[in-house]
Scaffold this active site. Structure first.
Site, PDB file in Angstrom:
ATOM      1  CB  SER A 139      -0.865  -0.003   1.268  1.00  0.00           C
ATOM      2  OG  SER A 139      -1.547   1.228   1.407  1.00  0.00           O
ATOM      3  CE1 TYR A 152      -3.812  -1.840   5.455  1.00  0.00           C
ATOM      4  CE2 TYR A 152      -3.690   0.464   4.799  1.00  0.00           C
ATOM      5  CZ  TYR A 152      -3.813  -0.871   4.463  1.00  0.00           C
ATOM      6  OH  TYR A 152      -3.931  -1.250   3.147  1.00  0.00           O
TER       7      TYR A 152
HETATM    8  N1  LIG Z   1      -8.703  -0.575  -1.038  1.00  0.00           N
HETATM    9  C1  LIG Z   1      -7.649   0.177  -0.855  1.00  0.00           C
HETATM   10  O1  LIG Z   1      -7.753   1.430  -0.789  1.00  0.00           O
HETATM   11  C2  LIG Z   1      -6.276  -0.436  -0.729  1.00  0.00           C
HETATM   12  C3  LIG Z   1      -5.180   0.395  -0.900  1.00  0.00           C
HETATM   13  C4  LIG Z   1      -3.900  -0.127  -0.768  1.00  0.00           C
HETATM   14  C5  LIG Z   1      -3.724  -1.461  -0.478  1.00  0.00           C
HETATM   15  N2  LIG Z   1      -4.812  -2.260  -0.297  1.00  0.00           N
HETATM   16  C6  LIG Z   1      -4.546  -3.657   0.038  1.00  0.00           C
HETATM   17  O2  LIG Z   1      -5.073  -4.469  -0.993  1.00  0.00           O
HETATM   18  C7  LIG Z   1      -5.423  -5.751  -0.467  1.00  0.00           C
HETATM   19  C8  LIG Z   1      -6.848  -6.093  -0.887  1.00  0.00           C
HETATM   20  O3  LIG Z   1      -7.740  -5.129  -0.358  1.00  0.00           O
HETATM   21  P1  LIG Z   1      -9.148  -4.786  -0.999  1.00  0.00           P
HETATM   22  O4  LIG Z   1      -9.231  -3.308  -1.098  1.00  0.00           O
HETATM   23  O5  LIG Z   1      -9.391  -5.625  -2.196  1.00  0.00           O
HETATM   24  O6  LIG Z   1     -10.116  -5.187   0.223  1.00  0.00           O
HETATM   25  P2  LIG Z   1     -11.254  -6.311   0.406  1.00  0.00           P
HETATM   26  O7  LIG Z   1     -12.266  -6.207  -0.675  1.00  0.00           O
HETATM   27  O8  LIG Z   1     -11.679  -6.153   1.819  1.00  0.00           O
HETATM   28  O9  LIG Z   1     -10.454  -7.675   0.243  1.00  0.00           O
HETATM   29  C9  LIG Z   1      -9.657  -8.195   1.279  1.00  0.00           C
HETATM   30  C10 LIG Z   1      -9.425  -9.665   0.982  1.00  0.00           C
HETATM   31  O10 LIG Z   1      -8.529 -10.197   1.976  1.00  0.00           O
HETATM   32  C11 LIG Z   1      -9.082 -11.430   2.427  1.00  0.00           C
HETATM   33  N3  LIG Z   1      -8.616 -11.723   3.768  1.00  0.00           N
HETATM   34  C12 LIG Z   1      -8.698 -10.923   4.880  1.00  0.00           C
HETATM   35  N4  LIG Z   1      -8.185 -11.570   5.941  1.00  0.00           N
HETATM   36  C13 LIG Z   1      -7.776 -12.793   5.487  1.00  0.00           C
HETATM   37  C14 LIG Z   1      -7.180 -13.916   6.107  1.00  0.00           C
HETATM   38  N5  LIG Z   1      -6.873 -13.939   7.424  1.00  0.00           N
HETATM   39  N6  LIG Z   1      -6.879 -15.006   5.339  1.00  0.00           N
HETATM   40  C15 LIG Z   1      -7.180 -15.004   4.030  1.00  0.00           C
HETATM   41  N7  LIG Z   1      -7.757 -13.980   3.392  1.00  0.00           N
HETATM   42  C16 LIG Z   1      -8.044 -12.895   4.118  1.00  0.00           C
HETATM   43  C17 LIG Z   1     -10.592 -11.258   2.347  1.00  0.00           C
HETATM   44  O11 LIG Z   1     -11.211 -12.522   2.174  1.00  0.00           O
HETATM   45  P3  LIG Z   1     -12.018 -13.333   3.286  1.00  0.00           P
HETATM   46  O12 LIG Z   1     -12.664 -12.325   4.200  1.00  0.00           O
HETATM   47  O13 LIG Z   1     -13.005 -14.131   2.491  1.00  0.00           O
HETATM   48  O14 LIG Z   1     -10.995 -14.176   3.952  1.00  0.00           O
HETATM   49  C18 LIG Z   1     -10.719 -10.474   1.039  1.00  0.00           C
HETATM   50  O15 LIG Z   1     -10.745 -11.345  -0.066  1.00  0.00           O
HETATM   51  C19 LIG Z   1      -5.208  -5.654   1.044  1.00  0.00           C
HETATM   52  O16 LIG Z   1      -3.939  -6.198   1.370  1.00  0.00           O
HETATM   53  C20 LIG Z   1      -5.221  -4.153   1.304  1.00  0.00           C
HETATM   54  O17 LIG Z   1      -4.505  -3.803   2.464  1.00  0.00           O
HETATM   55  C21 LIG Z   1      -6.082  -1.781  -0.431  1.00  0.00           C
END
Ligand SMILES: NC(=O)c1ccc[n+]([C@@H]2O[C@H](COP(=O)([O-])OP(=O)(O)OC[C@H]3O[C@@H](n4cnc5c(N)ncnc54)[C@H](OP(=O)(O)O)[C@@H]3O)[C@@H](O)[C@H]2O)c1
Length: 254
Positions: A139, A152
């Protein structure tokens, strides 16, 4: 399997956190790019539904914080060419003074140790593939801080350092390490998870931002980096929406 059969088989990409957002979009795009994709996450219904809709995919229920489960998953694979470490997220937006240590611990567990567990477990297969790729979805929170970023920001800095250190340690081996650091991405889960289901608070994150990134924007970046020729290592790619110049400077129309 002989070396020839191995080389001729479909290349396998494992995506963690493939049940929503960036992970689900990445699974779709890697499948379109010709990979056999293994979708992993905790929510079985979601990954099974998505895997069934893709040309060459399967689902495996996995919590990346559970080391024994991760090891059993790794043992179930006969090859792995690409690992996308995407599972993760934020919990809370409290200042350091009042942040809940349990939240900090949970974020470290999933973002840092989750990435560590599955990367360690799959490294032998990635190396054996002859052209392995480890992607770490960190991120911009891993490259700078902001008020309320707290645990975070700390966890994503840890994930960034994991990627940097691993790249140094693997130099000379046939595995590259790619870090993708997105800024503001409007996904279905990220802000809702951060604010524990409070959809009004979650909506505020994106309020007035004309065009935040979406999951497909980031998935396209990941897929582009993964599909470069094997000798090309995209070390680090920071991707933000045009309306966001830094973690704390965002143009809002309202
Ligand atoms: N959205 C943003 O603004 C943003 C920006 C920078 C980086 N990111 C990063 O991008 C990644 C994906 O985020 P997203 O925005 O797509 O959010 P999201 O829609 O909430 O997706 C998060 C994913 O992580 C999985 N997850 C959470 N805890 C887990 C665990 N203990 N074991 C296995 N899977 C787990 C969830 O699946 P289950 O709940 O089904 O396990 C879900 O598929 C994350 O690492 C986040 O920090 C996001």
């Amino acid at each position: 399997m002989t070396a020839e059969e191995h080389a001729a088989g479909a290349r396998i990409a494992v995506v963690t956190g493939a049940s929503s957002g960036i992970g689900a979009a990445t699974a779709r795009q890697l499948a379109d790019a010709g990979y056999r994709v293994v979708l992993t996450a905790r929510r079985r219904d979601r990954i099974e539904e998505l895997a069934a809709a893709l040309p060459n995919a399967e689902a495996y229920v996995l919590d990346v914080t559970d080391r024994a489960a991760v090891d059993a998953f790794a043992a179930s694979l006969d090859r792995c060419d690409v690992l996308v470490n995407n599972a993760g997220g934020a919990l809370g937006a409290d200042p350091v003074a009042t942040g809940d240590p349990a939240d900090w611990r949970a974020m470290y567990e999933v973002n840092v140790l989750g990435t560590l567990h599955i990367t360690q477990a799959l490294l032998p297969a990635l190396t054996a593939s002859g052209d392995g790729t480890v992607v770490v979805v960190s991120s911009t929170a891993g490259h700078g801080t902001y008020e309320g970023g707290g645990g975070y920001v700390a966890a994503k800095h840890g994930e960034h350092v994991l990627a940097e250190t691993l790249r140094l340690e693997l130099c000379g081996q046939p595995v590259r390490v790619i870090e993708i650091a997105p800024g503001m991405v409007k996904t279905e889960g990220f802000a809702t998870t951060r604010f524990r289901g409070d959809t009004a608070k979650a909506a505020k994150v994106y309020e007035g931002v004309a065009e935040p990134l979406d999951a497909d924007d980031v998935a396209a970046t990941i897929t582009w980096a993964v599909t470069r020729p094997p000798h090309v290592n995209i070390d680090l790619l920071v991707v933000r929406p045009r309306a966001q110049a830094s973690n704390s400077k965002v143009h809002r129309t309202s």
